[in-house]
Write a protein that holds these residues in place. Structure first.
Motif, PDB file in Angstrom:
ATOM      1  N   GLN A   1      83.889  10.782-103.737  1.00  0.00           N
ATOM      2  CA  GLN A   1      84.575  11.624-103.182  1.00  0.00           C
ATOM      3  C   GLN A   1      83.210  13.144-103.265  1.00  0.00           C
ATOM      4  OE1 GLN A   1      87.068  12.506-101.258  1.00  0.00           O
ATOM      5  NE2 GLN A   1      88.860  10.962-101.847  1.00  0.00           N
ATOM      6  N   MET A   2      82.517  13.107-104.056  1.00  0.00           N
ATOM      7  CA  MET A   2      81.409  13.738-104.163  1.00  0.00           C
ATOM      8  C   MET A   2      80.305  13.465-103.360  1.00  0.00           C
ATOM      9  SD  MET A   2      81.012  15.837-105.873  1.00  0.00           S
ATOM     10  CE  MET A   2      79.423  17.244-105.316  1.00  0.00           C
ATOM     11  N   LYS A   3      79.846  12.866-103.084  1.00  0.00           N
ATOM     12  CA  LYS A   3      79.517  12.210-102.021  1.00  0.00           C
ATOM     13  C   LYS A   3      79.226  12.923-100.644  1.00  0.00           C
ATOM     14  CE  LYS A   3      76.491   8.339 -99.975  1.00  0.00           C
ATOM     15  NZ  LYS A   3      76.299   6.926 -99.578  1.00  0.00           N
ATOM     16  N   ALA A   4      81.122  12.499-100.408  1.00  0.00           N
ATOM     17  CA  ALA A   4      80.992  13.112 -99.051  1.00  0.00           C
ATOM     18  C   ALA A   4      81.568  14.862 -98.762  1.00  0.00           C
ATOM     19  CB  ALA A   4      83.369  12.399 -99.028  1.00  0.00           C
ATOM     20  N   ALA A   5      81.500  15.312-100.185  1.00  0.00           N
ATOM     21  CA  ALA A   5      81.527  16.886-100.656  1.00  0.00           C
ATOM     22  C   ALA A   5      80.534  17.674-100.008  1.00  0.00           C
ATOM     23  CB  ALA A   5      82.104  17.456-101.659  1.00  0.00           C
ATOM     24  N   CYS A   6      79.039  16.315-100.542  1.00  0.00           N
ATOM     25  CA  CYS A   6      77.905  16.773-100.503  1.00  0.00           C
ATOM     26  C   CYS A   6      76.659  16.308 -99.256  1.00  0.00           C
ATOM     27  CB  CYS A   6      76.642  15.926-101.404  1.00  0.00           C
ATOM     28  SG  CYS A   6      77.279  17.441-103.280  1.00  0.00           S
TER      29      CYS A   6
ATOM     30  N   ALA B   1      92.038   8.585 -99.236  1.00  0.00           N
ATOM     31  CA  ALA B   1      92.995   9.721 -98.273  1.00  0.00           C
ATOM     32  C   ALA B   1      93.562  10.197 -99.020  1.00  0.00           C
ATOM     33  CB  ALA B   1      93.847   9.552 -96.841  1.00  0.00           C
ATOM     34  N   PRO B   2      94.134  11.414 -99.684  1.00  0.00           N
ATOM     35  CA  PRO B   2      94.932  12.108 -99.983  1.00  0.00           C
ATOM     36  C   PRO B   2      96.632  11.242 -99.766  1.00  0.00           C
ATOM     37  CG  PRO B   2      94.096  14.146 -98.842  1.00  0.00           C
ATOM     38  CD  PRO B   2      93.229  12.613 -98.501  1.00  0.00           C
ATOM     39  N   VAL B   3      97.210  11.681-100.511  1.00  0.00           N
ATOM     40  CA  VAL B   3      98.577  10.742-100.755  1.00  0.00           C
ATOM     41  C   VAL B   3      99.750  11.851-100.622  1.00  0.00           C
ATOM     42  CG1 VAL B   3      97.550   9.218-101.829  1.00  0.00           C
ATOM     43  CG2 VAL B   3      98.787  10.675-102.748  1.00  0.00           C
ATOM     44  N   ALA B   4      99.529  13.312-100.539  1.00  0.00           N
ATOM     45  CA  ALA B   4     100.546  14.386-100.584  1.00  0.00           C
ATOM     46  C   ALA B   4      99.870  15.774 -99.460  1.00  0.00           C
ATOM     47  CB  ALA B   4     101.143  14.558-102.251  1.00  0.00           C
ATOM     48  N   ASN B   5     100.225  16.484 -99.802  1.00  0.00           N
ATOM     49  CA  ASN B   5      99.948  17.880 -99.429  1.00  0.00           C
ATOM     50  C   ASN B   5      98.871  18.168-100.064  1.00  0.00           C
ATOM     51  OD1 ASN B   5      99.194  19.921 -97.814  1.00  0.00           O
ATOM     52  ND2 ASN B   5     101.037  20.961 -97.915  1.00  0.00           N
ATOM     53  N   TYR B   6      98.214  17.931-100.294  1.00  0.00           N
ATOM     54  CA  TYR B   6      96.080  18.751-100.275  1.00  0.00           C
ATOM     55  C   TYR B   6      95.080  17.882-100.195  1.00  0.00           C
ATOM     56  CZ  TYR B   6      95.650  14.146-103.538  1.00  0.00           C
ATOM     57  OH  TYR B   6      95.258  13.047-103.301  1.00  0.00           O
ATOM     58  N   VAL B   7      93.948  18.233-100.605  1.00  0.00           N
ATOM     59  CA  VAL B   7      92.661  18.199 -99.891  1.00  0.00           C
ATOM     60  C   VAL B   7      91.457  17.314-100.622  1.00  0.00           C
ATOM     61  CG1 VAL B   7      92.237  20.168 -98.193  1.00  0.00           C
ATOM     62  CG2 VAL B   7      91.158  20.169 -99.731  1.00  0.00           C
ATOM     63  N   PRO B   8      90.728  16.617-100.323  1.00  0.00           N
ATOM     64  CA  PRO B   8      90.777  15.408-101.741  1.00  0.00           C
ATOM     65  C   PRO B   8      89.544  16.276-102.624  1.00  0.00           C
ATOM     66  CG  PRO B   8      89.553  14.975 -99.270  1.00  0.00           C
ATOM     67  CD  PRO B   8      90.765  15.822 -99.109  1.00  0.00           C
ATOM     68  N   PHE B   9      88.530  17.548-101.714  1.00  0.00           N
ATOM     69  CA  PHE B   9      87.481  18.521-102.735  1.00  0.00           C
ATOM     70  C   PHE B   9      87.992  19.335-101.699  1.00  0.00           C
ATOM     71  CE2 PHE B   9      85.488  16.297 -99.402  1.00  0.00           C
ATOM     72  CZ  PHE B   9      84.669  17.679 -98.441  1.00  0.00           C
TER      73      PHE B   9
ATOM     74  N   CYS C   1     100.649  10.746-120.165  1.00  0.00           N
ATOM     75  CA  CYS C   1     101.664  11.390-119.875  1.00  0.00           C
ATOM     76  C   CYS C   1     102.944   9.633-119.663  1.00  0.00           C
ATOM     77  CB  CYS C   1     101.061  11.865-118.609  1.00  0.00           C
ATOM     78  SG  CYS C   1     100.330  11.283-117.358  1.00  0.00           S
ATOM     79  N   PRO C   2     103.483  10.217-119.389  1.00  0.00           N
ATOM     80  CA  PRO C   2     105.091   9.308-119.208  1.00  0.00           C
ATOM     81  C   PRO C   2     104.105   8.613-118.114  1.00  0.00           C
ATOM     82  CG  PRO C   2     105.763  10.986-118.749  1.00  0.00           C
ATOM     83  CD  PRO C   2     104.801  11.741-119.419  1.00  0.00           C
ATOM     84  N   VAL C   3     103.827   8.996-117.023  1.00  0.00           N
ATOM     85  CA  VAL C   3     104.036   8.445-115.863  1.00  0.00           C
ATOM     86  C   VAL C   3     102.354   9.163-114.847  1.00  0.00           C
ATOM     87  CG1 VAL C   3     106.340   9.546-114.041  1.00  0.00           C
ATOM     88  CG2 VAL C   3     104.858   7.603-114.194  1.00  0.00           C
ATOM     89  N   LEU C   4     102.171   8.424-113.809  1.00  0.00           N
ATOM     90  CA  LEU C   4     101.276   9.027-112.646  1.00  0.00           C
ATOM     91  C   LEU C   4     101.682   8.778-111.544  1.00  0.00           C
ATOM     92  CD1 LEU C   4      97.775   8.588-115.358  1.00  0.00           C
ATOM     93  CD2 LEU C   4      99.169  10.687-114.875  1.00  0.00           C
ATOM     94  N   PRO C   5     101.124   9.439-110.727  1.00  0.00           N
ATOM     95  CA  PRO C   5     101.393   9.072-109.246  1.00  0.00           C
ATOM     96  C   PRO C   5     100.729   7.877-109.418  1.00  0.00           C
ATOM     97  CG  PRO C   5      99.914  11.327-108.797  1.00  0.00           C
ATOM     98  CD  PRO C   5     100.580  10.711-110.857  1.00  0.00           C
ATOM     99  N   LEU C   6     102.173   6.991-107.957  1.00  0.00           N
ATOM    100  CA  LEU C   6     102.107   5.746-107.463  1.00  0.00           C
ATOM    101  C   LEU C   6     101.966   4.128-108.720  1.00  0.00           C
ATOM    102  CD1 LEU C   6      99.247   6.261-105.347  1.00  0.00           C
ATOM    103  CD2 LEU C   6     101.390   6.275-104.340  1.00  0.00           C
ATOM    104  N   GLY C   7     102.035   5.315-109.717  1.00  0.00           N
ATOM    105  CA  GLY C   7     101.920   4.197-111.593  1.00  0.00           C
ATOM    106  C   GLY C   7     100.954   3.967-111.612  1.00  0.00           C
TER     107      GLY C   7
ATOM    108  N   LEU D   1      87.212  18.485-107.382  1.00  0.00           N
ATOM    109  CA  LEU D   1      87.782  17.162-107.046  1.00  0.00           C
ATOM    110  C   LEU D   1      88.858  16.832-107.626  1.00  0.00           C
ATOM    111  CD1 LEU D   1      83.977  15.147-107.846  1.00  0.00           C
ATOM    112  CD2 LEU D   1      85.413  16.020-105.791  1.00  0.00           C
ATOM    113  N   SER D   2      89.962  16.517-106.716  1.00  0.00           N
ATOM    114  CA  SER D   2      90.849  16.022-107.296  1.00  0.00           C
ATOM    115  C   SER D   2      91.167  15.506-107.195  1.00  0.00           C
ATOM    116  CB  SER D   2      92.353  15.743-105.694  1.00  0.00           C
ATOM    117  OG  SER D   2      92.152  17.318-104.798  1.00  0.00           O
ATOM    118  N   GLY D   3      92.232  14.934-108.132  1.00  0.00           N
ATOM    119  CA  GLY D   3      92.042  13.779-109.381  1.00  0.00           C
ATOM    120  C   GLY D   3      92.357  12.156-108.234  1.00  0.00           C
ATOM    121  N   GLN D   4      91.479  11.770-108.667  1.00  0.00           N
ATOM    122  CA  GLN D   4      91.155  10.214-108.687  1.00  0.00           C
ATOM    123  C   GLN D   4      91.996   9.286-109.208  1.00  0.00           C
ATOM    124  OE1 GLN D   4      89.727  10.354-105.279  1.00  0.00           O
ATOM    125  NE2 GLN D   4      90.615  11.799-105.489  1.00  0.00           N
ATOM    126  N   VAL D   5      92.609   8.755-108.593  1.00  0.00           N
ATOM    127  CA  VAL D   5      93.513   7.395-109.305  1.00  0.00           C
ATOM    128  C   VAL D   5      92.877   6.321-109.651  1.00  0.00           C
ATOM    129  CG1 VAL D   5      96.072   8.557-108.621  1.00  0.00           C
ATOM    130  CG2 VAL D   5      94.902   6.889-107.757  1.00  0.00           C
TER     131      VAL D   5
END
Length: 153
Positions: free
Chosen positions: A76-81, A20-28, A135-141, A37-41
């Motif tokens: 996520q792609m499977k859900a989108a399809c 599930a998204p961790v902020a104000n966006y949709v997964p795809f 990058c120096p840091v990514l979401p959630l570490g 597709l939104s970034g997947q960590v």
């Protein structure tokens, strides 16, 4: 079972529920015959893979983290399809982001963990354009994050 599902099984990959998204966006977002597709960590069955390449993580751990990103992208792609991965005509582009120490320069090799998976799963349809940046840091570490664009039928 579809050819893609069979290939995933051959590779020993069981797709997780899409994260599930961790902020104000949709997964795809689907527009026309493209899916963005939104970034997947780097999260897997054992939780979030956090760290810094060239710091507390080595290249092999980074590649494994990038592979997890790829598995999450495919979920996520499977859900989108609507469950039908055979609709994938092409992996168009991957954008890889790696949390890295300033002296770590093997960023492309890390992101290969995701790129190689796309080719392993989708064959020639998995070959794609790509960027790989640090990058120096990514979401959630997270150690790695990858976003994608797919073409579908």
């Amino acid at each position: 079972m579809s050819a893609i599902e069979a290939r995933l099984a051959e590779l020993g990959i069981s797709l997780p529920e899409p994260v599930a998204p961790v902020a104000n966006y949709v997964p795809f977002v689907r527009t026309g015959n493209q899916v963005f597709l939104s970034g997947q960590v780097s999260i897997g069955p054992d939780g979030l893979v956090a760290g810094t390449l060239g710091g507390d993580m080595d290249l092999e751990a980074g590649q494994a983290a990038a592979r997890l990103c790829g598995i999450n992208l495919i979920a996520q792609m499977k859900a989108a399809c609507e469950g039908d991965l055979e609709r994938v005509k092409r992996v168009v582009r991957l954008g890889g982001f790696v949390a890295a120490a300033p002296s770590f320069t093997d960023i492309p090799k890390v992101v290969n963990g995701c790129s190689d998976l796309m080719v392993d799963v989708f064959g020639d349809k998995g070959r794609h354009a790509r960027s790989a940046v640090s990058c120096p840091v990514l979401p959630l570490g997270a150690a790695v994050e990858v976003d994608a664009v797919f073409e579908i039928a």
